[in-house]
Design an enzyme around this catalytic site. Structure first.
Site, PDB file in Angstrom:
ATOM      1  N   LEU A 148     -28.628 -36.920  84.568  1.00 60.36           N
ATOM      2  CA  LEU A 148     -27.384 -37.620  84.857  1.00 60.36           C
ATOM      3  C   LEU A 148     -27.446 -39.113  84.576  1.00 60.36           C
ATOM      4  CD1 LEU A 148     -26.254 -35.714  88.062  1.00 60.36           C
ATOM      5  CD2 LEU A 148     -25.664 -35.268  85.671  1.00 60.36           C
ATOM      6  N   THR A 149     -28.539 -39.569  83.970  1.00 60.43           N
ATOM      7  CA  THR A 149     -28.603 -40.970  83.566  1.00 60.43           C
ATOM      8  C   THR A 149     -27.945 -41.131  82.205  1.00 60.43           C
ATOM      9  OG1 THR A 149     -30.777 -40.695  82.528  1.00 60.43           O
ATOM     10  CG2 THR A 149     -30.744 -41.423  84.834  1.00 60.43           C
ATOM     11  N   HIS A 150     -27.500 -42.338  81.920  1.00 63.60           N
ATOM     12  CA  HIS A 150     -26.851 -42.635  80.643  1.00 63.60           C
ATOM     13  C   HIS A 150     -27.880 -43.021  79.594  1.00 63.60           C
ATOM     14  CE1 HIS A 150     -23.501 -43.083  83.451  1.00 63.60           C
ATOM     15  NE2 HIS A 150     -22.742 -42.760  82.425  1.00 63.60           N
ATOM     16  N   MET A 154     -33.704 -46.628  86.801  1.00 64.98           N
ATOM     17  CA  MET A 154     -34.330 -45.322  86.597  1.00 64.98           C
ATOM     18  C   MET A 154     -35.315 -45.362  85.434  1.00 64.98           C
ATOM     19  SD  MET A 154     -33.346 -43.281  88.951  1.00 64.98           S
ATOM     20  CE  MET A 154     -33.422 -44.702  90.008  1.00 64.98           C
ATOM     21  N   GLU A 155     -34.999 -46.146  84.418  1.00 60.07           N
ATOM     22  CA  GLU A 155     -35.912 -46.288  83.290  1.00 60.07           C
ATOM     23  C   GLU A 155     -37.204 -46.981  83.720  1.00 60.07           C
ATOM     24  OE1 GLU A 155     -31.933 -45.481  81.627  1.00 60.07           O
ATOM     25  OE2 GLU A 155     -32.658 -46.742  83.253  1.00 60.07           O
ATOM     26  N   ASP A 180     -54.426 -38.734  84.373  1.00 63.19           N
ATOM     27  CA  ASP A 180     -54.879 -37.785  83.359  1.00 63.19           C
ATOM     28  C   ASP A 180     -56.131 -38.288  82.649  1.00 63.19           C
ATOM     29  OD1 ASP A 180     -54.668 -35.460  81.549  1.00 63.19           O
ATOM     30  OD2 ASP A 180     -54.232 -37.012  80.061  1.00 63.19           O
TER      31      ASP A 180
END
Length: 142
Positions: free
Chosen positions: A61-63, A97-98, A112
């Site tokens: 739902l992010t642009h 969010m990014e 990792d």
């Protein structure tokens, strides 16, 4: 997805951070450049940048916004590594969010790359933990 059609493009910036707790012996291996998989910081920087650009594919739902800059910094401490990811854009919506995605993936990439050194005799990770993932600064219209 939020409707941002009527919003104006504005300069936006966000910085996210997170922390991975590692054994002191693993920190020494990283500092000495002896990690078998390679340079932890170079690989984690690339992982962060790639994930920032892929955020709309990961979080549905992010642009999809134009990323104009990604800066990744690492702070090596005695018992872990703190990651800082700053993302910039000129767009109708922000880049929090990014920045969070970049920080999270940088931390996962570190894990990792050093998991071989973090495992105990049973193959478990009793010491390793990722914590404190958060946005520490957000700017708009600067």
């Amino acid at each position: 997805m939020a409707d941002i059609t009527g919003k104006e493009d504005v300069y936006r910036e966000a910085t996210a951070t997170g922390y991975i707790k590692l054994k002191p012996s693993t920190i020494e291996i990283i500092k000495k450049g002896l990690v078998e998989k390679g340079d932890v910081f170079s690989a984690s920087t690339i992982a962060a940048i790639m994930s920032v650009k892929e955020t709309p594919r990961i979080l549905p739902l992010t642009h999809n916004i134009p990323i104009t800059n990604v800066k990744v910094d690492f702070e090596v401490l005695d018992d872990g590594i703190r990651v800082y990811v700053t993302v910039k854009t000129t767009a109708k919506t922000g880049v929090e969010m990014e920045a969070l995605t970049g920080a999270a993936i940088a931390l996962l990439n570190i894990w990792d790359m050093v998991k071989k050194y973090e495992k105990n005799e049973d193959g478990q990770y009793p010491y390793t933990v990722i914590t404190d993932l958060r946005v520490i600064e957000k700017k708009k219209g600067v």
